[in-house]
Design an enzyme around this catalytic site. Structure first.
Site, PDB file in Angstrom:
ATOM      1  N   ARG A  23      11.904  -1.886  11.028  1.00 39.60           N
ATOM      2  CA  ARG A  23      10.688  -1.627  11.913  1.00 39.60           C
ATOM      3  C   ARG A  23      10.665  -2.515  13.095  1.00 39.60           C
ATOM      4  O   ARG A  23      10.592  -3.660  12.978  1.00 39.60           O
ATOM      5  CB  ARG A  23       9.508  -1.498  10.812  1.00 39.60           C
ATOM      6  CG  ARG A  23       9.199  -0.421  10.427  1.00 39.60           C
ATOM      7  CD  ARG A  23       8.087  -0.181   9.365  1.00 39.60           C
ATOM      8  NE  ARG A  23       6.841  -1.282   9.956  1.00 39.60           N
ATOM      9  CZ  ARG A  23       5.544  -1.078   9.186  1.00 39.60           C
ATOM     10  NH1 ARG A  23       5.500  -0.378   8.136  1.00 39.60           N
ATOM     11  NH2 ARG A  23       4.569  -1.627   9.898  1.00 39.60           N
ATOM     12  N   LYS A  78       0.873  -1.422   0.014  1.00 39.26           N
ATOM     13  CA  LYS A  78      -0.082  -0.263   0.140  1.00 39.26           C
ATOM     14  C   LYS A  78       0.834   1.216   0.090  1.00 39.26           C
ATOM     15  O   LYS A  78       0.534   2.010  -0.740  1.00 39.26           O
ATOM     16  CB  LYS A  78      -0.860   0.135   1.304  1.00 39.26           C
ATOM     17  CG  LYS A  78      -1.755  -1.259   1.261  1.00 39.26           C
ATOM     18  CD  LYS A  78      -2.871  -1.071   2.423  1.00 39.26           C
ATOM     19  CE  LYS A  78      -2.303  -1.305   3.834  1.00 39.26           C
ATOM     20  NZ  LYS A  78      -1.803  -2.536   4.169  1.00 39.26           N
ATOM     21  N   ARG A 111      -0.318  -8.777  13.386  1.00 37.85           N
ATOM     22  CA  ARG A 111      -1.008  -7.854  12.524  1.00 37.85           C
ATOM     23  C   ARG A 111      -1.759  -8.426  11.564  1.00 37.85           C
ATOM     24  O   ARG A 111      -2.829  -8.046  11.167  1.00 37.85           O
ATOM     25  CB  ARG A 111       0.149  -7.237  11.833  1.00 37.85           C
ATOM     26  CG  ARG A 111       0.739  -5.848  12.927  1.00 37.85           C
ATOM     27  CD  ARG A 111       2.127  -5.425  12.371  1.00 37.85           C
ATOM     28  NE  ARG A 111       2.268  -4.717  11.252  1.00 37.85           N
ATOM     29  CZ  ARG A 111       3.350  -5.032  10.794  1.00 37.85           C
ATOM     30  NH1 ARG A 111       4.403  -5.636  11.214  1.00 37.85           N
ATOM     31  NH2 ARG A 111       3.690  -4.457   9.528  1.00 37.85           N
ATOM     32  N   ARG A 134      11.416  -6.232   4.141  1.00 38.79           N
ATOM     33  CA  ARG A 134      11.601  -4.940   4.669  1.00 38.79           C
ATOM     34  C   ARG A 134      12.134  -4.713   6.245  1.00 38.79           C
ATOM     35  O   ARG A 134      12.720  -3.731   6.486  1.00 38.79           O
ATOM     36  CB  ARG A 134       9.925  -4.432   5.025  1.00 38.79           C
ATOM     37  CG  ARG A 134       9.608  -2.989   5.368  1.00 38.79           C
ATOM     38  CD  ARG A 134       8.307  -2.675   5.299  1.00 38.79           C
ATOM     39  NE  ARG A 134       7.353  -3.552   6.258  1.00 38.79           N
ATOM     40  CZ  ARG A 134       6.171  -3.217   6.158  1.00 38.79           C
ATOM     41  NH1 ARG A 134       5.638  -2.554   5.113  1.00 38.79           N
ATOM     42  NH2 ARG A 134       5.278  -3.613   7.163  1.00 38.79           N
TER      43      ARG A 134
HETATM   44  P1  ADP Z   1       1.245  -2.305   7.763  1.00 36.52           P
HETATM   45  O1  ADP Z   1       0.463  -1.751   6.452  1.00 36.52           O
HETATM   46  O2  ADP Z   1       2.694  -2.956   7.403  1.00 36.52           O
HETATM   47  O3  ADP Z   1       0.328  -3.209   8.720  1.00 36.52           O
HETATM   48  P2  ADP Z   1       1.152   0.343   9.063  1.00 36.52           P
HETATM   49  O4  ADP Z   1       2.382   1.000   8.970  1.00 36.52           O
HETATM   50  O5  ADP Z   1       0.136   0.687   8.365  1.00 36.52           O
HETATM   51  O6  ADP Z   1       1.589  -1.261   8.861  1.00 36.52           O
HETATM   52  O7  ADP Z   1       0.590   0.245  10.600  1.00 36.52           O
HETATM   53  C1  ADP Z   1       1.667  -0.048  11.602  1.00 36.52           C
HETATM   54  C2  ADP Z   1       0.903  -0.232  12.971  1.00 36.52           C
HETATM   55  O8  ADP Z   1       0.306   1.121  13.274  1.00 36.52           O
HETATM   56  C3  ADP Z   1      -0.310  -1.173  13.236  1.00 36.52           C
HETATM   57  O9  ADP Z   1       0.221  -2.509  13.416  1.00 36.52           O
HETATM   58  C4  ADP Z   1      -1.124  -0.566  14.202  1.00 36.52           C
HETATM   59  O10 ADP Z   1      -0.463  -0.752  15.643  1.00 36.52           O
HETATM   60  C5  ADP Z   1      -1.032   0.887  14.053  1.00 36.52           C
HETATM   61  N1  ADP Z   1      -2.004   1.442  13.215  1.00 36.52           N
HETATM   62  C6  ADP Z   1      -1.847   2.060  11.977  1.00 36.52           C
HETATM   63  N2  ADP Z   1      -2.924   2.346  11.428  1.00 36.52           N
HETATM   64  C7  ADP Z   1      -3.966   2.295  12.187  1.00 36.52           C
HETATM   65  C8  ADP Z   1      -5.243   2.225  12.393  1.00 36.52           C
HETATM   66  N3  ADP Z   1      -6.042   3.027  11.309  1.00 36.52           N
HETATM   67  N4  ADP Z   1      -6.046   1.885  13.461  1.00 36.52           N
HETATM   68  C9  ADP Z   1      -5.510   1.226  14.486  1.00 36.52           C
HETATM   69  N5  ADP Z   1      -3.862   1.067  14.459  1.00 36.52           N
HETATM   70  C10 ADP Z   1      -3.243   1.556  13.383  1.00 36.52           C
END
Ligand code: ADP
Length: 190
Positions: free
Chosen positions: A133, A13, A144, A127
Site C-alpha cells: 500500500r 479493523k 496516520r 502489511r
Molecule cells: P488505516 O485503517 O490503516 O488507517 P484506511 O484504509 O482506513 O487505513 O485509510 C487509509 C487512508 O484513507 C487514510 O489515511 C485517509 O487518508 C483516508 N481515509 C479513509 N477513511 C477516511 C475518513 N473517514 N476520513 C478521512 N480520510 C479517510
C-alpha cells in the site's frame, strides 16, 4: 445491528470486519477501501485524494460522508452495517448519526480495538511487505497515527456519552479478538 470498528490504523479493523461480514451478513463499509478503489480506477475523485492519502492525512469530511451516504442507500435491505475507518472526525460522526436517524436506525455498538504503537508499526510493516500500500511507509504511517490521536480519538468521548463504546484488547490474536467481538455483539443483541 450497526456497528463501528474503531481504533488506530493497522489495529485489525478490516480483518475483523471481513469476519463479521462472513458470519453475520452485515455489510462492511470501509472508506479506506472505497478511496483506494477510486485511486486505482483513476477517477476524478481518486486523482483528488491520492496525494492526501499517500501523505497519511485525512481526506475532506464531505468526500467520505458522500461515499458512505451513497453506499448506505444502495443497501436499503441490509441487516446492518459495519463501519470501518469511518467516522474519523466529529463532523463525520454527527453526519453518520443523522444519516442513520433519517432511516429510523442508529449505531448500536462501537468496538474500540486498543493496540500499542510498537505493535501497530510491526503490523503496518508486515502489511507493507504483503500488500504494497502506498501509505504503508513509516513516514506516512506516523502521520496516520498522529491524525488518529489528534482528530479521531476525540470520538471516543462522543460514543462513551452515548453508552455505546466497548474497549477490546486488540493486542490479542485474530481469533481471540474475534471471540471478544462475538461476545460484545451477542450481548448487544440480547
Ligand atoms: P488505516 O485503517 O490503516 O488507517 P484506511 O484504509 O482506513 O487505513 O485509510 C487509509 C487512508 O484513507 C487514510 O489515511 C485517509 O487518508 C483516508 N481515509 C479513509 N477513511 C477516511 C475518513 N473517514 N476520513 C478521512 N480520510 C479517510
Amino acid at each position: 445491528m450497526n456497528l463501528i470498528l474503531f481504533g488506530p490504523p493497522a489495529a485489525g479493523k478490516g480483518t475483523q470486519a471481513k469476519r463479521l461480514m462472513a458470519e453475520r451478513g452485515l455489510i462492511q463499509l470501509s472508506t479506506g477501501d472505497m478511496l483506494r478503489a477510486a485511486c486505482e480506477e483513476g477517477s476524478d475523485l481518486g486523482r483528488r485524494v491520492q496525494a492526501i492519502m499517500n501523505a497519511g492525512q485525512l481526506v475532506p469530511d464531505e468526500v467520505v460522508i458522500a461515499l458512505i451516504e451513497a453506499r448506505i442507500g444502495e443497501h436499503a435491505d441490509a441487516p446492518g452495517f459495519i463501519f470501518d475507518g469511518f467516522p474519523r472526525t466529529v463532523a463525520q460522526a454527527e453526519a453518520l448519526d443523522a444519516m442513520l436517524a433519517a432511516r429510523g436506525s442508529r449505531i448500536d455498538l462501537v468496538l474500540l480495538l486498543e493496540v500499542d504503537d510498537d505493535e501497530l508499526i510491526a503490523r503496518m510493516s508486515k502489511r507493507a511487505a504483503d500488500e504494497a500500500r502506498a501509505d504503508d511507509t513509516l513516514e506516512a504511517f506516523t502521520r496516520r497515527l498522529a491524525a488518529y490521536r489528534e482528530q479521531t480519538a476525540s470520538l471516543i468521548p462522543h460514543y462513551i456519552a452515548q453508552g455505546k463504546l466497548i474497549r477490546l484488547d486488540g493486542m490479542a490474536g485474530v481469533e481471540s479478538v474475534g471471540a471478544a467481538i462475538d461476545t460484545a455483539v451477542g450481548a448487544a443483541h440480547a
